[in-house]
Design an enzyme around this catalytic site. Sequence first.
Site, mmCIF file in Angstrom:
data_model
loop_
_atom_site.group_PDB
_atom_site.id
_atom_site.type_symbol
_atom_site.label_atom_id
_atom_site.label_comp_id
_atom_site.label_asym_id
_atom_site.label_seq_id
_atom_site.Cartn_x
_atom_site.Cartn_y
_atom_site.Cartn_z
ATOM 1 N N CYS A 299 0.815 -1.223 0.000
ATOM 2 C CA CYS A 299 0.000 0.000 0.000
ATOM 3 C C CYS A 299 0.842 1.264 0.000
ATOM 4 C CB CYS A 299 -0.977 -0.021 1.176
ATOM 5 S SG CYS A 299 -0.205 0.048 2.817
ATOM 6 N N HIS B 91 -2.130 1.281 6.940
ATOM 7 C CA HIS B 91 -2.623 1.224 5.563
ATOM 8 C C HIS B 91 -2.828 2.639 5.047
ATOM 9 C CE1 HIS B 91 -4.235 -0.989 2.185
ATOM 10 N NE2 HIS B 91 -5.299 -0.217 2.165
ATOM 11 N N HIS C 166 -6.390 1.433 -3.632
ATOM 12 C CA HIS C 166 -5.398 1.010 -2.641
ATOM 13 C C HIS C 166 -4.967 -0.421 -2.934
ATOM 14 C CE1 HIS C 166 -8.395 -1.254 0.121
ATOM 15 N NE2 HIS C 166 -9.039 -0.931 -0.969
#
Length: 251
Positions: free
Chosen positions: A155, A206, A218
């Site tokens: 990510c 994240h 993402h």
Amino acid sequence: MSRIHAFCKASIAPVRAEASDRSEMVTQLLFGELVEITEVADNWLKIHSFMDGYEGWIDSKQIQDLREKEVARWLDGLVVEHSEFRIVQGPEGKQVLPKGFFRPSDSEEEFQIGKSTYRFLNEEDAKPSSLIDFALSYLNAPYLWGGKTMFGIDCSGFMQQIHRVFNYQLPRDASQQVEIGLEMDFEDREAGDLAFFISESGNIHHVGLLISKDEIIHAHGYVRIDHFGSNGITRKMDGVHSHKLHSIKRL
């Protein structure tokens, strides 16, 4: 458990010794490779490859189930692609496939595996016109802990790479990236903002890019577009709330 078969829908999927992104990678699956699922542990599946008999653990989001008839149909006339790269348009957008992936021998324009149809595209490289357009070019790139390329990316590596092309130099990890930029109220969010997410233990774990007020791109299993709201990310594929929102930043 009963016999469950599936195919690798990621361009390249890492197979690990244990059910963890941090575990040693023991091999990889390429797009179209068939597997049998032999064990389930949360979001991880233990698989046995049809092609070489190898076993290991894979992220469940990188494969798709097949029925027995679909398995037989896929194996009939299967060949290995020798071109350097091929681009296909699939159920979840464009996808870049490396040489060595599996496809039917009679598929020059499109092919079907299970309920999914893939169509070959011929495209020339062009400089991306915007940050969001460039991010979208990574759609379906497989998740790989520590990765930074189309064929394996995590990510924060994803965010670092797409911003670098537009001369924004981001730190490597999400926990570092959250320290830069101007924090925005949820109501003031807009496309191009970075959204950060917090784990149950309180760590920033994240990050993703808003492509609209209500959608985010993402890397989660693979680079994907999901719903975004005040509570975080909800996966489009199954409606599962996957990430709790921490903050929104604008560079």
